[in-house]
Design a protein around this motif. Structure first.
Motif, short mmCIF file in Angstrom:
data_model
loop_
_atom_site.label_atom_id
_atom_site.label_comp_id
_atom_site.label_asym_id
_atom_site.label_seq_id
_atom_site.Cartn_x
_atom_site.Cartn_y
_atom_site.Cartn_z
N VAL A 270 -2.35 -1.88 4.62
CA VAL A 270 -2.06 -2.17 6.01
C VAL A 270 -2.51 -0.97 6.84
CG1 VAL A 270 -0.22 -2.62 7.69
CG2 VAL A 270 -0.09 -3.60 5.39
N PRO A 271 -3.33 -1.23 7.87
CA PRO A 271 -3.79 -0.08 8.67
C PRO A 271 -2.60 0.60 9.34
CG PRO A 271 -4.86 -2.14 9.34
CD PRO A 271 -3.83 -2.48 8.32
N GLU A 272 -2.69 1.92 9.41
CA GLU A 272 -1.63 2.66 10.07
C GLU A 272 -1.70 2.45 11.57
OE1 GLU A 272 -0.98 6.71 9.00
OE2 GLU A 272 -1.62 6.37 6.94
N ALA A 273 -0.53 2.42 12.20
CA ALA A 273 -0.48 2.25 13.65
C ALA A 273 -0.97 3.55 14.31
CB ALA A 273 0.95 1.95 14.09
N PRO A 274 -1.66 3.40 15.43
CA PRO A 274 -2.12 4.61 16.11
C PRO A 274 -0.92 5.45 16.57
CG PRO A 274 -2.67 2.63 17.37
CD PRO A 274 -2.01 2.19 16.10
#
Length: 129
Positions: free
Chosen positions: A123-127
């Motif tokens: 899951v891409p990390e949140a900015p």
């Protein structure tokens, strides 16, 4: 993908482990998966409706989740063991042992599958703000 890989392993390895023909292990695996899917829907629907009626919400703490899971598995055993015993014309204890073995496989398989899935598709990390 999870069910397809799980079924392939259960049918191939389970047939060998239990000394069953591929056809018989396929019937056990596919019917068990179908019944488990239906039971999941019915059980969760009923459980949440009872919770909503009794306590006014469906939030579950740790111990309620443990109880929820245990009751789910007892219900599933109650459904699957007689089916396996009748289909294979074996005793309830033998059917119970077979069902427990399949359940333990899926427990380990789900752990490994989900771990591998998280590595392959992170899951891409949140900015960060």
């Amino acid at each position: 993908m999870f069910e397809a890989v799980g079924l392939a392993i259960v049918i191939g390895f389970g047939g060998w482990l239990f000394g069953l023909a591929t056809r018989d292990m396929s019937v056990i695996a596919v019917v068990s998966t179908t019944l488990a899917t239906l039971w999941t829907y019915v059980y969760n629907l009923l459980f949440d409706r009872v919770m909503q009626a009794r306590v006014g919400h469906t939030r579950k703490g740790l111990w309620l989740r443990v109880g929820h899971s245990v009751l789910f598995e007892i219900g599933l055993l109650t459904i699957l063991v007689p089916f396996i015993a009748l289909y294979l014309q074996i005793g309830l204890i033998e059917a119970l042992l077979m069902d427990v073995a399949i359940s333990l496989f899926y427990l380990v398989f789900a752990f490994g599958y989900n771990w591998l899935y998280d590595i392959v598709f992170p899951v891409p990390e949140a900015p960060r703000p």
